[in-house]
Design an enzyme around this catalytic site. Structure first.
Site, PDB file in Angstrom:
ATOM      1  N   ASP A   6       1.179  -1.020   0.219  1.00 52.59           N
ATOM      2  CA  ASP A   6      -0.365   0.096   0.102  1.00 52.59           C
ATOM      3  C   ASP A   6       0.388   1.153   0.200  1.00 52.59           C
ATOM      4  O   ASP A   6       1.896   1.446   0.874  1.00 52.59           O
ATOM      5  CB  ASP A   6      -1.273  -0.206   1.140  1.00 52.59           C
ATOM      6  CG  ASP A   6      -2.037  -1.041   0.961  1.00 52.59           C
ATOM      7  OD1 ASP A   6      -1.371  -1.814   0.402  1.00 52.59           O
ATOM      8  OD2 ASP A   6      -3.102  -0.690   1.639  1.00 52.59           O
ATOM      9  N   HIS A  57      -6.233   3.110  -3.955  1.00 54.30           N
ATOM     10  CA  HIS A  57      -6.312   3.336  -2.845  1.00 54.30           C
ATOM     11  C   HIS A  57      -6.446   4.724  -1.797  1.00 54.30           C
ATOM     12  O   HIS A  57      -5.849   5.639  -1.489  1.00 54.30           O
ATOM     13  CB  HIS A  57      -4.520   2.706  -1.412  1.00 54.30           C
ATOM     14  CG  HIS A  57      -4.647   2.542  -0.618  1.00 54.30           C
ATOM     15  ND1 HIS A  57      -5.457   1.861  -0.237  1.00 54.30           N
ATOM     16  CD2 HIS A  57      -4.036   3.076   0.434  1.00 54.30           C
ATOM     17  CE1 HIS A  57      -5.430   1.978   1.378  1.00 54.30           C
ATOM     18  NE2 HIS A  57      -3.480   2.196   1.512  1.00 54.30           N
ATOM     19  N   HIS A  61      -4.613   8.744  -0.131  1.00 53.63           N
ATOM     20  CA  HIS A  61      -4.945   8.087   1.700  1.00 53.63           C
ATOM     21  C   HIS A  61      -6.026   9.073   2.095  1.00 53.63           C
ATOM     22  O   HIS A  61      -5.100   9.289   3.903  1.00 53.63           O
ATOM     23  CB  HIS A  61      -3.741   8.026   2.526  1.00 53.63           C
ATOM     24  CG  HIS A  61      -3.775   7.060   3.253  1.00 53.63           C
ATOM     25  ND1 HIS A  61      -3.498   7.025   4.521  1.00 53.63           N
ATOM     26  CD2 HIS A  61      -3.423   5.596   2.587  1.00 53.63           C
ATOM     27  CE1 HIS A  61      -3.782   5.407   4.673  1.00 53.63           C
ATOM     28  NE2 HIS A  61      -3.302   4.744   3.764  1.00 53.63           N
ATOM     29  N   HIS A 160       3.513  -2.293   3.411  1.00 54.92           N
ATOM     30  CA  HIS A 160       3.930  -0.955   2.725  1.00 54.92           C
ATOM     31  C   HIS A 160       4.710  -0.400   2.365  1.00 54.92           C
ATOM     32  O   HIS A 160       6.023  -1.052   2.801  1.00 54.92           O
ATOM     33  CB  HIS A 160       3.419   0.252   3.920  1.00 54.92           C
ATOM     34  CG  HIS A 160       1.983  -0.041   4.849  1.00 54.92           C
ATOM     35  ND1 HIS A 160       1.730  -0.856   5.744  1.00 54.92           N
ATOM     36  CD2 HIS A 160       0.968   0.939   4.099  1.00 54.92           C
ATOM     37  CE1 HIS A 160       0.657  -0.445   5.596  1.00 54.92           C
ATOM     38  NE2 HIS A 160       0.223   0.579   5.374  1.00 54.92           N
TER      39      HIS A 160
END
Length: 188
Positions: A6, A57, A61, A160
């Site tokens: 991510d 995503h 964020h 991540h």
């Protein structure tokens, strides 16, 4: 089982991760943030060229996206998809992950309307949570042991690639270990 990464792409970490994945013949799913996709279109192209799956995503964020009106949710997702497709025209973006796992029925509905399946995770080593007094080595060791202990067939592992060099170090050990025990797939 599936590996997901991510918040990238990240020019410091994503290239190293892509090299490791290629060396181990592993495909993964990259949940990219729109602002990072816009800043680093070359890395979006490398992700796609490596045969990996793309996941939206959000634009920046936004942990509270699900609380916004449907039009704002849609605009955010479409803006992110547009940044990805500016790098790779016609790219398939089959998935959406809400930052922090903050899914709401409205977010899931809009993602579905845009052709994306919402994905969560089963294993979260909290690689972003590096304690102030924890050494990099201790953090990397924690990530390795957590993933080894909690991963089961069918799991989606959350990690991540953005601003997490300890995660990249952990996957040097984890990728060969996981390959011996599981079939690793990018989400289809």
């Amino acid at each position: 089982m599936a590996l997901t990464f991510d918040d990238g792409p990240d020019p410091a970490n994503t290239p190293a991760l892509l090299k490791m994945l290629a060396k181990q013949h592993v495909k993964a799913t990259f949940c990219v943030v729109g602002t990072n996709a816009k800043r680093h279109p070359d890395l979006i192209r490398k992700i796609v060229a490596g045969g990996h799956t793309l996941c939206n995503h959000t634009w920046n964020h936004d942990l509270k996206l699900g609380k916004k009106k449907p039009a704002a949710i849609r605009a955010d997702m479409e803006r992110t998809n547009a940044a990805i497709r500016a790098a790779v025209p016609g790219a398939r973006i089959g998935y959406f992950r809400s930052p922090g796992g903050n899914f709401t029925p409205q977010v899931v509905k809009v993602a579905r309307e845009l052709g994306m399946t919402s994905i969560y995770w089963k294993v979260d080593p909290r690689d972003w949570d590096h304690g102030k007094h924890e050494s990099d080595g201790a953090h990397t060791s924690h990530l390795i042991s957590f993933v080894k202990k909690h991963t089961r067939p069918g799991a989606i592992v959350l990690s991540h690639d953005y601003a997490q060099p300890d995660t990249i170090r952990a996957y040097r050990t984890l990728l060969p270990w996981l390959r011996k025990r599981f079939t690793l797939i990018a989400l289809p």
